[in-house]
Scaffold this motif. Sequence first.
Motif, PDB file in Angstrom:
ATOM      1  N   GLU A 278       0.823  -1.208   0.000  1.00 41.52           N
ATOM      2  CA  GLU A 278       0.000   0.000   0.000  1.00 41.52           C
ATOM      3  C   GLU A 278       0.861   1.263   0.000  1.00 41.52           C
ATOM      4  N   SER A 279       1.968   1.210   0.703  1.00 41.39           N
ATOM      5  CA  SER A 279       2.831   2.394   0.814  1.00 41.39           C
ATOM      6  C   SER A 279       3.508   2.757  -0.513  1.00 41.39           C
ATOM      7  N   ALA A 280       3.535   1.844  -1.460  1.00 46.53           N
ATOM      8  CA  ALA A 280       4.177   2.107  -2.748  1.00 46.53           C
ATOM      9  C   ALA A 280       3.219   2.751  -3.749  1.00 46.53           C
ATOM     10  N   ILE A 281       1.950   2.830  -3.396  1.00 42.84           N
ATOM     11  CA  ILE A 281       0.958   3.364  -4.318  1.00 42.84           C
ATOM     12  C   ILE A 281       0.711   4.838  -3.971  1.00 42.84           C
ATOM     13  N   PRO A 282       0.944   5.736  -4.921  1.00 46.03           N
ATOM     14  CA  PRO A 282       0.729   7.160  -4.650  1.00 46.03           C
ATOM     15  C   PRO A 282      -0.724   7.450  -4.287  1.00 46.03           C
ATOM     16  N   VAL A 283      -0.922   8.410  -3.419  1.00 46.66           N
ATOM     17  CA  VAL A 283      -2.265   8.776  -2.969  1.00 46.66           C
ATOM     18  C   VAL A 283      -3.125   9.227  -4.144  1.00 46.66           C
ATOM     19  N   PHE A 284      -2.526   9.909  -5.114  1.00 44.99           N
ATOM     20  CA  PHE A 284      -3.292  10.452  -6.239  1.00 44.99           C
ATOM     21  C   PHE A 284      -3.637   9.393  -7.301  1.00 44.99           C
TER      22      PHE A 284
END
Length: 106
Positions: free
Chosen positions: A40-46
Amino acid sequence: MTSFSMNTELLAAMATELTREAGIFEHGAVAKIHKLAIPESAIPVFAFGFNGSYARLHASAEQGATALQSTVTSIGDALGRVAAYYQRMEQQQGKDFDTGAAKIHP
């Protein structure tokens, strides 16, 4: 009779090889695809919708790999049954059962 014609021996060898390769694929590629994940931490918020797209892609890759493994296993099993039939026929009728008109080339 302990030996079989060249075609019958090659059919049996191909069946064994296909079954072996399907097992290697199942425990190698299929297992690795199953374990693939993006933290999850590798996926950008946008990156809205990325999780859903990745989940569909992962499921498709896993289904495709599993279908390929299953298909190769089925072909190996069918070829093994054909080879076993030829072996029985050669035991009953001799090597002349395999006319040799069409030789299998390894």
